[in-house]
Design a protein around this motif. Sequence first.
Motif, PDB file in Angstrom:
ATOM      1  N   SER A   1       0.735  -1.214  -0.111  1.00  0.00           N
ATOM      2  CA  SER A   1       0.018   0.029  -0.115  1.00  0.00           C
ATOM      3  C   SER A   1       1.028   1.176  -0.074  1.00  0.00           C
ATOM      4  N   SER A   2       2.120   1.073   0.543  1.00  0.00           N
ATOM      5  CA  SER A   2       3.122   2.465   0.681  1.00  0.00           C
ATOM      6  C   SER A   2       3.594   2.735  -0.794  1.00  0.00           C
ATOM      7  N   TYR A   3       3.548   1.784  -1.799  1.00  0.00           N
ATOM      8  CA  TYR A   3       3.825   1.921  -3.024  1.00  0.00           C
ATOM      9  C   TYR A   3       3.146   3.198  -3.654  1.00  0.00           C
ATOM     10  N   TYR A   4       1.962   3.274  -3.439  1.00  0.00           N
ATOM     11  CA  TYR A   4       1.168   4.350  -3.978  1.00  0.00           C
ATOM     12  C   TYR A   4       1.179   5.733  -3.466  1.00  0.00           C
ATOM     13  N   PRO A   5       1.288   6.971  -4.118  1.00  0.00           N
ATOM     14  CA  PRO A   5       1.293   8.132  -3.221  1.00  0.00           C
ATOM     15  C   PRO A   5      -0.396   8.496  -2.802  1.00  0.00           C
ATOM     16  N   ASN A   6      -0.677   9.694  -2.180  1.00  0.00           N
ATOM     17  CA  ASN A   6      -2.065   9.901  -1.628  1.00  0.00           C
ATOM     18  C   ASN A   6      -2.594  10.300  -2.667  1.00  0.00           C
ATOM     19  N   PHE A   7      -3.745   9.461  -3.217  1.00  0.00           N
ATOM     20  CA  PHE A   7      -4.443   9.844  -4.445  1.00  0.00           C
ATOM     21  C   PHE A   7      -5.220  10.912  -4.234  1.00  0.00           C
ATOM     22  N   ASP A   8      -5.777  11.684  -2.904  1.00  0.00           N
ATOM     23  CA  ASP A   8      -6.368  12.713  -2.858  1.00  0.00           C
ATOM     24  C   ASP A   8      -5.514  13.980  -3.216  1.00  0.00           C
ATOM     25  N   ASN A   9      -4.220  13.810  -3.482  1.00  0.00           N
ATOM     26  CA  ASN A   9      -3.121  15.060  -3.535  1.00  0.00           C
ATOM     27  C   ASN A   9      -2.831  15.235  -5.180  1.00  0.00           C
ATOM     28  N   LEU A  10      -3.599  14.244  -5.982  1.00  0.00           N
ATOM     29  CA  LEU A  10      -3.243  14.378  -7.481  1.00  0.00           C
ATOM     30  C   LEU A  10      -3.801  15.739  -8.026  1.00  0.00           C
ATOM     31  N   ARG A  11      -3.115  16.078  -8.885  1.00  0.00           N
ATOM     32  CA  ARG A  11      -3.786  17.175  -9.855  1.00  0.00           C
ATOM     33  C   ARG A  11      -4.629  16.665 -10.674  1.00  0.00           C
TER      34      ARG A  11
ATOM     35  N   THR B   1      -4.205   7.014 -12.895  1.00  0.00           N
ATOM     36  CA  THR B   1      -2.847   7.123 -12.222  1.00  0.00           C
ATOM     37  C   THR B   1      -2.516   5.877 -11.564  1.00  0.00           C
ATOM     38  N   LYS B   2      -3.526   5.319 -10.797  1.00  0.00           N
ATOM     39  CA  LYS B   2      -3.279   3.675 -10.154  1.00  0.00           C
ATOM     40  C   LYS B   2      -2.696   2.790 -11.229  1.00  0.00           C
ATOM     41  N   GLN B   3      -3.552   2.883 -12.622  1.00  0.00           N
ATOM     42  CA  GLN B   3      -3.058   1.775 -13.746  1.00  0.00           C
ATOM     43  C   GLN B   3      -1.802   2.227 -14.207  1.00  0.00           C
ATOM     44  N   ASN B   4      -1.325   3.408 -14.252  1.00  0.00           N
ATOM     45  CA  ASN B   4       0.096   3.795 -14.621  1.00  0.00           C
ATOM     46  C   ASN B   4       1.055   3.050 -13.716  1.00  0.00           C
ATOM     47  N   LEU B   5       0.823   3.372 -12.269  1.00  0.00           N
ATOM     48  CA  LEU B   5       1.971   2.930 -11.605  1.00  0.00           C
ATOM     49  C   LEU B   5       1.774   1.397 -11.294  1.00  0.00           C
ATOM     50  N   ASP B   6       0.599   0.862 -11.376  1.00  0.00           N
ATOM     51  CA  ASP B   6       0.373  -0.535 -11.485  1.00  0.00           C
ATOM     52  C   ASP B   6       1.336  -1.377 -12.721  1.00  0.00           C
ATOM     53  N   PHE B   7       1.114  -0.824 -13.930  1.00  0.00           N
ATOM     54  CA  PHE B   7       1.965  -1.363 -14.903  1.00  0.00           C
ATOM     55  C   PHE B   7       3.541  -1.136 -14.701  1.00  0.00           C
TER      56      PHE B   7
ATOM     57  N   PRO C   1      13.109  -0.381 -19.087  1.00  0.00           N
ATOM     58  CA  PRO C   1      13.247   0.771 -18.139  1.00  0.00           C
ATOM     59  C   PRO C   1      13.056   1.983 -18.653  1.00  0.00           C
ATOM     60  N   ILE C   2      13.089   2.233 -20.106  1.00  0.00           N
ATOM     61  CA  ILE C   2      12.566   3.576 -20.684  1.00  0.00           C
ATOM     62  C   ILE C   2      11.210   3.870 -20.323  1.00  0.00           C
ATOM     63  N   LEU C   3      10.321   2.672 -20.687  1.00  0.00           N
ATOM     64  CA  LEU C   3       8.643   2.903 -20.715  1.00  0.00           C
ATOM     65  C   LEU C   3       8.473   3.185 -19.257  1.00  0.00           C
ATOM     66  N   ILE C   4       9.229   2.380 -18.087  1.00  0.00           N
ATOM     67  CA  ILE C   4       8.951   2.396 -16.713  1.00  0.00           C
ATOM     68  C   ILE C   4       9.105   3.937 -16.257  1.00  0.00           C
ATOM     69  N   GLN C   5      10.180   4.461 -16.586  1.00  0.00           N
ATOM     70  CA  GLN C   5      10.597   5.675 -16.363  1.00  0.00           C
ATOM     71  C   GLN C   5       9.561   6.808 -16.853  1.00  0.00           C
ATOM     72  N   PHE C   6       8.888   6.502 -17.906  1.00  0.00           N
ATOM     73  CA  PHE C   6       7.949   7.404 -18.761  1.00  0.00           C
ATOM     74  C   PHE C   6       6.694   7.342 -17.835  1.00  0.00           C
ATOM     75  N   PHE C   7       6.371   6.261 -17.425  1.00  0.00           N
ATOM     76  CA  PHE C   7       5.041   6.078 -16.777  1.00  0.00           C
ATOM     77  C   PHE C   7       5.227   6.680 -15.281  1.00  0.00           C
ATOM     78  N   VAL C   8       6.350   6.537 -14.741  1.00  0.00           N
ATOM     79  CA  VAL C   8       6.760   7.061 -13.158  1.00  0.00           C
ATOM     80  C   VAL C   8       6.782   8.703 -13.497  1.00  0.00           C
ATOM     81  N   MET C   9       7.452   9.121 -14.626  1.00  0.00           N
ATOM     82  CA  MET C   9       7.354  10.641 -14.598  1.00  0.00           C
ATOM     83  C   MET C   9       5.962  11.289 -14.797  1.00  0.00           C
ATOM     84  N   PHE C  10       5.123  10.608 -15.700  1.00  0.00           N
ATOM     85  CA  PHE C  10       4.058  11.114 -15.855  1.00  0.00           C
ATOM     86  C   PHE C  10       2.868  10.516 -15.548  1.00  0.00           C
ATOM     87  N   TYR C  11       2.692   9.841 -14.584  1.00  0.00           N
ATOM     88  CA  TYR C  11       1.763   9.046 -13.986  1.00  0.00           C
ATOM     89  C   TYR C  11       0.520   9.583 -13.764  1.00  0.00           C
ATOM     90  N   ASN C  12       0.414  10.953 -13.278  1.00  0.00           N
ATOM     91  CA  ASN C  12      -0.452  11.780 -12.809  1.00  0.00           C
ATOM     92  C   ASN C  12      -1.123  12.472 -14.290  1.00  0.00           C
TER      93      ASN C  12
END
Length: 360
Positions: A221-231, A245-251, A317-328
Motif C-alpha cells: 500500500s505504501s507504493y502508491y502516493p496519496n491519491f487525494d493529492n493528485l492534480r 494514475t493507479k493503472q500507470n503505477l500498476d503497470f 526501463p525507458i517505458l517504466i521511467q515514462f510511466f513514473v514521470m507522467f503517471y498523473n
Amino acid sequence: MLSAPSMKLRRHGVLFFFVLLLVPFTTVIFFTGPDLSQEQILQHKIVELRERLHHAEMLNQERRSDVINLRQKFNILLNSALADNGSAWMGRGALSKETKMMLGNLTGSLDLQLPSIYHFLPHLLGNPAALQPAFKLSKGRSGVTLVMGVPTVKREVQSYLMTTLQNLIENMNAAEKAEAVIVVFIAETDLEYVKLQASELEKQFEEHVNSGLLEVISPSSSYYPNFDNLRQTLGDPMDRVKWRTKQNLDFAFLMMYCQAKATFYIQLEDDILTKPGYITTMKKFALQKTSDKNNWIILDFCQLGFIGKMLKCIDLPILIQFFVMFYNDKPVDWLLDHMIQTKMCNLDQDPGKCSSQLNC
C-alpha cells in the motif's frame, strides 16, 4: 495489423486473427504461423542468443548502478569513521593505516547525481519496503524467452482470471512452458484478499506454480502516493484521474518486477483467450523482425488498448521511467504512444505521417 505507433504485422506467411467475443470483458486472440526453413531457424537462434546477451548486459548495468548507490550511502558512515580516526565509530581504538587507506579509496563521490524513482515518487523515501511485493508466490524462474504480465483487480461482478490462465497454459506445449513465465499482478493492497486469491490460484494451478511457470505478486500500500493529492488533468473527473494514475503505477510495478526475468515482455489482461502455439508464433515473429534488422520498439498483437503489446525487456526501463514521470498526467496507452513517437519520429514530422510509416 499493428496499430499506431507500433509496427504493422504483415501477412508474410503469418496470420493473426483477433476476435472480440460478445461475452463481456473477454478478448480472444488467435495466433497461427507456418513452418520455418532450416536457415530461418538458425537465424532465429542466433538472434535469440544476441537478444539474451543484450538482456544480460542490461542486468549487469543495473547491478553496477546498485553498487554506485550503495557506495554513495556507505560514504556517510565511512567519512564519519575516518573523521574521528575510527575510535568513536568502532569503539575499539584507532583504525590501522591499511584500513584507513582501504576506506579512503571507497569514499570518492560523484559530482553528477542521476534522477531516480524517488524524484518522481518522493513518498517512497520513507518506505523502504514499498518497492518490494507485499505478497509473492514464486519459484524464482528467470532467463527465459518470454514473460507475460497479467494485471488483475477485484471485480464486482465476475472475474475471468481463472479462465484466462487456464487458456494461456493449455495452449502451450511442454517446450513453450519451459521458456515462459506468467506473472499475475493482483493490483490490490488488501492483503487478506490477495492471499485468498493467491491461495485459489495455487490450488488450481499447483503444478505450474511448483514448476515456476506461474507467479503471483501484489504491491505494498505504501507504493502508491496519496491519491487525494493528485492534480486534476485532461479535464477528467477526479475518480477517473485516480483510476488511470493507479493503472500507470500498476503497470510500472509489474514491468519493474518482470524486466529481469526474460528476453521479451508481453502485456496481457485478465480476460483474454488464445489459440494453441501462440507463444511460438509470437517468438518467431519477434525474432524474424530482429533478424531482418527491423529496429522495432513494440510489436502489437492486438489493437485493443495495451493488450498483446510485446517489448524487449531491455527497453522496459525507458517505458517504466515514462510511466513514473507522467503517471498523473495521461492514460497509460497515451504515454506508450508518446514514448514510441519520441523514439521513432522526427520533431518536425507530421504525427499522422509518422504513424503511417510505423504501420508499414
